[in-house]
Design a protein around this motif. Structure first.
Motif, PDB file in Angstrom:
ATOM      1  N   LYS A   1       0.469  -1.110   0.273  1.00 37.01           N
ATOM      2  CA  LYS A   1      -0.047   0.097  -0.385  1.00 37.01           C
ATOM      3  C   LYS A   1       0.875   1.115  -0.004  1.00 37.01           C
ATOM      4  O   LYS A   1      -0.057   2.392  -0.143  1.00 37.01           O
ATOM      5  CB  LYS A   1      -0.956   0.301   0.889  1.00 37.01           C
ATOM      6  CG  LYS A   1      -1.890  -1.680   1.473  1.00 37.01           C
ATOM      7  CD  LYS A   1      -2.570  -0.743   2.127  1.00 37.01           C
ATOM      8  CE  LYS A   1      -3.726  -0.204   2.387  1.00 37.01           C
ATOM      9  NZ  LYS A   1      -4.344   0.031   1.571  1.00 37.01           N
TER      10      LYS A   1
ATOM     11  N   ALA B   1      -4.651   6.039  -2.031  1.00 32.31           N
ATOM     12  CA  ALA B   1      -6.133   4.948  -1.760  1.00 32.31           C
ATOM     13  C   ALA B   1      -7.442   6.421  -0.842  1.00 32.31           C
ATOM     14  O   ALA B   1      -7.369   7.696  -0.954  1.00 32.31           O
ATOM     15  CB  ALA B   1      -5.495   4.380  -0.267  1.00 32.31           C
TER      16      ALA B   1
ATOM     17  N   CYS C   1       0.025   3.877   5.804  1.00 35.28           N
ATOM     18  CA  CYS C   1      -0.631   3.597   4.922  1.00 35.28           C
ATOM     19  C   CYS C   1      -1.658   2.528   4.806  1.00 35.28           C
ATOM     20  O   CYS C   1      -1.804   2.504   4.346  1.00 35.28           O
ATOM     21  CB  CYS C   1       0.898   3.436   3.534  1.00 35.28           C
ATOM     22  SG  CYS C   1       1.320   1.682   4.350  1.00 35.28           S
ATOM     23  N   MET C   2      -1.182   1.709   5.730  1.00 38.50           N
ATOM     24  CA  MET C   2      -2.354   1.359   6.501  1.00 38.50           C
ATOM     25  C   MET C   2      -3.598   1.346   6.672  1.00 38.50           C
ATOM     26  O   MET C   2      -4.626   0.853   6.746  1.00 38.50           O
ATOM     27  CB  MET C   2      -2.030   0.373   7.526  1.00 38.50           C
ATOM     28  CG  MET C   2      -0.632  -0.719   7.232  1.00 38.50           C
ATOM     29  SD  MET C   2      -1.216  -1.930   5.591  1.00 38.50           S
ATOM     30  CE  MET C   2      -2.317  -3.601   6.914  1.00 38.50           C
TER      31      MET C   2
ATOM     32  N   ASN D   1      -4.533   4.026   4.998  1.00 38.52           N
ATOM     33  CA  ASN D   1      -5.347   4.810   3.847  1.00 38.52           C
ATOM     34  C   ASN D   1      -5.399   6.210   4.100  1.00 38.52           C
ATOM     35  O   ASN D   1      -5.672   6.978   3.654  1.00 38.52           O
ATOM     36  CB  ASN D   1      -6.618   4.788   3.053  1.00 38.52           C
ATOM     37  CG  ASN D   1      -7.279   3.188   3.358  1.00 38.52           C
ATOM     38  OD1 ASN D   1      -5.733   2.250   2.413  1.00 38.52           O
ATOM     39  ND2 ASN D   1      -8.076   2.892   2.209  1.00 38.52           N
ATOM     40  N   ARG D   2      -4.196   6.356   4.490  1.00 39.70           N
ATOM     41  CA  ARG D   2      -4.128   8.159   5.220  1.00 39.70           C
ATOM     42  C   ARG D   2      -2.873   8.399   5.099  1.00 39.70           C
ATOM     43  O   ARG D   2      -1.998   8.765   6.076  1.00 39.70           O
ATOM     44  CB  ARG D   2      -4.567   7.806   6.253  1.00 39.70           C
ATOM     45  CG  ARG D   2      -5.591   7.872   6.894  1.00 39.70           C
ATOM     46  CD  ARG D   2      -6.318   9.052   7.778  1.00 39.70           C
ATOM     47  NE  ARG D   2      -8.005   8.709   7.706  1.00 39.70           N
ATOM     48  CZ  ARG D   2      -8.443   8.498   9.212  1.00 39.70           C
ATOM     49  NH1 ARG D   2      -8.350   7.870   9.735  1.00 39.70           N
ATOM     50  NH2 ARG D   2      -9.873   8.339   8.503  1.00 39.70           N
TER      51      ARG D   2
END
Lengths: 327, 327
Positions: free
Chosen positions: A68, A73, B30-31, B33-34
């Motif tokens: 990710k 995202a 990233c985990m 989505n930020r």
């Protein structure tokens, strides 16, 4: 996966529009990537879940930073997965509590975004996130909750489809009060796709479409595979072999308590934990050097994903190799 | 396409990090989505461009509302495409002005988002957006501009690859000052993918990966196809046939001025316009009823996408059928 999520978004937008046609403003806004209501649509996924790597699917994937990092995202909610402990008999109470907490988190995430959550997506077993399991009761509760809230219940069977769990679709074993809204598949099915309940299929032609939609060659391969599965009773074989494999792993956990723990599996879709990543990785190398091809999953888990022809004698041999490495 | 865009994002993030490793904060963000900086990364695409339908690619697609409506999209800039008019000789000045305006818009879009634009993506011919063309000089200028600004120049050859324009890759005809940073392909190449300059390839293993990455069977098919293209001189055939086809379309435009206009093409990748959509759609039906399989593109365009074995006699026959329908 992308098409399944898109179908869920399209259904939610249709419902919000109350059957009206999109306005000229809607049509103009979408060409500029500026549909304010739509851009707030969300998909809920679970910590440890893996749903693919294209940018929509990746926004639902919650496995590892390497998947990710550095990729834009969507701002979608993530909720904890129960990650039940094994052996089940020793952890029943704790597992039920973990499942209840997870359900509460799902409920809170849906209610925090009224009319914005298009789908909830879940794997029957988190195959990339460490072979993490939940009970059929948990999935039944998810099904009931999403039905009540009008959220599409998407079961991601990309890893679990095709017989490895002893049934063609892992969710067959859950005894659901009503079917999933959508089921995604790939890998063992030879091509990727989804099937869905009729109300999830877009009404308009060509809203879901691509060059490679459907592939007669892969369809023909799959037909032969399904014939062989039936002819050779490979699901029955997988159920019997899986029982033997998981029982053997449980036995090894008892006999090598400092090395192995948490034996678990459905069919031959089985796994066992090592104390930490370094020990697991060393074991993986040692196992492969002795001819046993197995993989890692999550941080410290060893996973089995044998072919459907994996039989009792193969399971016995695999367990012998694993024991020699434990020693 | 998704992988190409991801590689461009990864390159931009690496540059912004100045060679440092990602922080623990980056990995944690990233985990969820930020990743605030990363979520602002952008891809510039052109009005009328089509780059695919998964949610990253779809955010760059600007073809029709039916492709984009109700699907969340990233807030990326869109710029006008020159959409040069034909015959070129009659519209040279106007076309150069359109190209200059388009280049200015690209420059403004890049400069409006300093250090946030990861890639500019463009089709050699807008194959879904109405067979719209620009000159080699325009693509040369795009290449120079993106090189100056450190933006990945992605040429989407999904439709144009494989010989239809008389060369294997349409961008071969541009005489670029330096190669594209990435070229995406699919369709005629039997499988989808991209190739890139070395600095665009992610350094770390497994950042781009999926179950279906690579397919030996499709690779083997492609190898045979390439052998046949060479053996039967199909690119030469396509160049000769294309000249005849486009000249014939130009002739029909002169003889049926109220019906046809704007004949254009490179190789047999050719098109001609009708006055409006209804006339074009009626012609499509009439042509198919007379055995000529052609397609629509954009609102009022008829497009030719024959196989590479389409020869002079087929072009003559196709033109006869088209003339009979014009009459």
């Amino acid at each position: 996966m992308e098409n399944a999520l898109k179908a869920a978004f399209i259904r939610l937008a249709r419902r919000r529009r109350g059957g009206a046609q999109p306005s000229d403003g809607d049509l103009a806004a979408c060409m500029l990537n500026r549909q304010p209501g739509v851009n707030a649509f969300k998909v809920i996924s679970f910590e440890g879940g893996f749903h693919g790597r294209s940018m929509g699917a990746l926004s639902a994937t919650r496995s590892k930073p390497i998947h990710k990092l550095d990729i834009p995202a969507f701002d979608w909610p993530v909720v904890p997965f129960p990650a039940n402990q094994f052996p089940e008999a020793e952890h029943a109470e704790q597992n039920r509590a973990a499942e209840a907490r997870s359900l509460e988190a799902v409920k809170a995430a849906i209610d925090a975004h009224p009319d914005e959550v298009a789908a909830l997506i879940v794997e029957p077993i988190q195959g990339e996130g460490g072979d993490r399991h939940a009970s059929p009761a948990f999935f039944q509760a998810l099904r009931r909750l999403t039905a009540e809230r009008g959220v599409a219940f998407v079961v991601d069977e990309v890893q679990t489809c095709g017989g490895g769990t002893g049934v063609l679709w892992a969710h067959e074993a859950w005894d659901l009060p009503e079917p999933p809204d959508m089921v995604t598949f790939s890998k063992k099915m030879q091509l990727g796709g989804f099937y869905c309940r009729e109300e999830l299929a877009p009404v308009e032609a060509l809203r879901l479409f691509s060059t490679w939609l459907g592939d007669p060659l892969r369809g023909a391969q799959l037909e032969v595979i399904l014939e062989v599965i039936e002819r050779d009773r490979l699901l029955e074989n997988t159920r019997a072999t899986g029982e033997r494999l998981v029982a053997g792993l449980e036995d090894l956990c008892r006999r090598y308590p400092g090395v192995l723990s948490g034996a678990r599996g459905i069919g031959t879709f089985a796994a066992v934990d090592f104390p930490h990543a370094a020990r697991r990785d060393a074991a993986l190398t040692a196992l492969r050097n002795r001819g046993l091809e197995v993989g890692g999953s999550g941080d410290r888990t060893l996973r089995f994903r044998p072919a459907l022809v994996f039989a009792l004698r193969h399971a016995a041999e695999a367990l012998d190799v694993l024991e020699s490495v434990c020693k």
